[in-house]
Write a protein that holds these residues in place. Sequence first.
Motif, PDB file in Angstrom:
ATOM      1  N   ASP A  92       0.806  -1.221   0.000  1.00  0.00           N
ATOM      2  CA  ASP A  92       0.000   0.000   0.000  1.00  0.00           C
ATOM      3  C   ASP A  92       0.841   1.274   0.000  1.00  0.00           C
ATOM      4  OD1 ASP A  92       0.963   0.115   2.574  1.00  0.00           O
ATOM      5  OD2 ASP A  92      -0.994   0.010   3.569  1.00  0.00           O
ATOM      6  N   THR A 217      -1.899   2.773  -7.137  1.00  0.00           N
ATOM      7  CA  THR A 217      -2.867   1.721  -6.843  1.00  0.00           C
ATOM      8  C   THR A 217      -4.092   2.327  -6.178  1.00  0.00           C
ATOM      9  OG1 THR A 217      -1.966   1.267  -4.628  1.00  0.00           O
ATOM     10  CG2 THR A 217      -0.999   0.052  -6.491  1.00  0.00           C
ATOM     11  N   VAL A 218      -5.225   1.649  -6.287  1.00  0.00           N
ATOM     12  CA  VAL A 218      -6.455   2.178  -5.688  1.00  0.00           C
ATOM     13  C   VAL A 218      -6.425   2.059  -4.175  1.00  0.00           C
ATOM     14  CG1 VAL A 218      -7.849   1.726  -7.734  1.00  0.00           C
ATOM     15  CG2 VAL A 218      -7.674  -0.036  -5.956  1.00  0.00           C
ATOM     16  N   PHE A 219      -5.465   1.293  -3.633  1.00  0.00           N
ATOM     17  CA  PHE A 219      -5.374   1.131  -2.179  1.00  0.00           C
ATOM     18  C   PHE A 219      -4.137   1.834  -1.609  1.00  0.00           C
ATOM     19  CE2 PHE A 219      -4.169  -2.751  -4.495  1.00  0.00           C
ATOM     20  CZ  PHE A 219      -2.801  -2.771  -4.273  1.00  0.00           C
ATOM     21  N   SER A 236      -8.790  -3.159  -9.338  1.00  0.00           N
ATOM     22  CA  SER A 236      -9.793  -2.098  -9.320  1.00  0.00           C
ATOM     23  C   SER A 236     -10.584  -2.192  -8.017  1.00  0.00           C
ATOM     24  CB  SER A 236     -10.753  -2.256 -10.507  1.00  0.00           C
ATOM     25  OG  SER A 236     -11.459  -3.494 -10.394  1.00  0.00           O
ATOM     26  N   ARG A 237     -11.316  -1.146  -7.705  1.00  0.00           N
ATOM     27  CA  ARG A 237     -12.169  -1.178  -6.508  1.00  0.00           C
ATOM     28  C   ARG A 237     -13.225  -2.271  -6.630  1.00  0.00           C
ATOM     29  NH1 ARG A 237     -10.715   4.157  -7.071  1.00  0.00           N
ATOM     30  NH2 ARG A 237      -9.843   5.114  -5.183  1.00  0.00           N
ATOM     31  N   GLU A 238     -13.721  -2.469  -7.848  1.00  0.00           N
ATOM     32  CA  GLU A 238     -14.730  -3.510  -8.069  1.00  0.00           C
ATOM     33  C   GLU A 238     -14.142  -4.896  -7.797  1.00  0.00           C
ATOM     34  OE1 GLU A 238     -15.781   0.155 -10.123  1.00  0.00           O
ATOM     35  OE2 GLU A 238     -13.977  -1.090 -10.192  1.00  0.00           O
ATOM     36  N   LEU A 240     -11.603  -5.609  -5.779  1.00  0.00           N
ATOM     37  CA  LEU A 240     -11.412  -5.739  -4.330  1.00  0.00           C
ATOM     38  C   LEU A 240     -12.731  -6.066  -3.638  1.00  0.00           C
ATOM     39  CD1 LEU A 240      -8.973  -2.761  -3.653  1.00  0.00           C
ATOM     40  CD2 LEU A 240      -8.410  -5.198  -3.660  1.00  0.00           C
ATOM     41  N   LYS A 241     -13.819  -5.493  -4.137  1.00  0.00           N
ATOM     42  CA  LYS A 241     -15.141  -5.792  -3.558  1.00  0.00           C
ATOM     43  C   LYS A 241     -15.529  -7.233  -3.826  1.00  0.00           C
ATOM     44  CE  LYS A 241     -18.776  -4.532  -1.292  1.00  0.00           C
ATOM     45  NZ  LYS A 241     -18.675  -4.144   0.140  1.00  0.00           N
TER      46      LYS A 241
END
Length: 394
Positions: A92, A217-219, A236-238, A240-241
């Motif tokens: 991260d 990175t998105v995180f 992507s956030r999607e 990770l979800k």
Amino acid sequence: MKLSQFKFKLPEEQVALHPHASEHVVTRDDGTTTTFSVTRRDECRLMVLHRKSQTIEMFKKDEAGTPIEGEYMDFRNVLDYFDEGDTFVLNDTKVFPARLYGTKEKTDAKIEVFLLRELNEEMRLWDVLVEPARKIRIGNKLFFDESGTMVAEVIDNTTSRGRTLRFLYDCPHEEFKQELYALGEAPLPRYIIDRRPATDENAIPHATEDDMIDFQTVFAKHEGAVTAPATGLHFSREMLKRMEIRGINTAFVTLHCGLGNFHEIEVEDLTKHKMDSEQMVIGAEACRIVNEAKAAGHHICAVGTSVVKATETAVGTDGMLKEYDGWTNKFIFPPYDFGLADSMIANFYHPLSTLLMSTAAFGGYDLVMEAYQKAIDHGYQFGCFGDALLILDD
């Protein structure tokens, strides 16, 4: 192993200059069409290596499990190989806008300054690289904005290109960093920035505002990297979800990626190569998540070579992850016995790079080099914006 064993011919057109994007066509009522592209982090190609069976997968499968020739897997298919309780370890670190362009006093010569790390907050001291280095000596002043308020003085030579700068900017530290970063741009690798068309009259290629988003990175959370942990860029956030819904855990470690990964290796005998040190932190929460999953017999997947370097620095002799706060210069190349992760995600890296060597150590030299040849033959993209490789221990 020898450096020359990691040499191969990489076609220039297979070096990705931008993140993966999908083309979309919109048809209007009058019949005219417009084509536009949308960045899709998680839709790059995916290749899967099975190191025990020595097999390689590239294509999606039909209901009968037969590969569909020509229909390549994409990164989202990574999740097909993991189950509830498995854990992904991600880096991260957060990239800051490290590349600045200034002018030298009196001569107005254009100078690139690449920020590496802050040495002293109070004195505004920074460790930097300068280009062209031959023009920059101790005592020179560099100007970074038209108003002349952001000025730095060279106070030391550290390496052939390295300098220590003292910024002459009197204000609270956070305000100073905000102003400094506002003048910087995304620190894209030279193999990307130098291949892009110039955007100004002086023929200097620049990164764009979108690059600062794409090269993060998105995180990303903890600032300190001067290059992105490239494999993490695919998430992507999607995605990770979807991992959360499936019960796949995520554990975050921090390793501030430096430029040492791009330095040319100057020795044939890899045991004589010395890596630059990078700062890293592994906290108690990451250790808890990883160790509980491993103790329960679940898979641990290291996302990227930076995570492999961090976890192999901090793993104990019992195979469990330990807390760590310090620096690492670990250089991983074949043969190497890994102590923590049993699977790994990587990008496709350049010839002769330490990143390729780390990947080959995890997947096995012969199998990884076979996969690289397939990647070249099938048009996979290489580099930090390129395609992905999943290595499994089955």
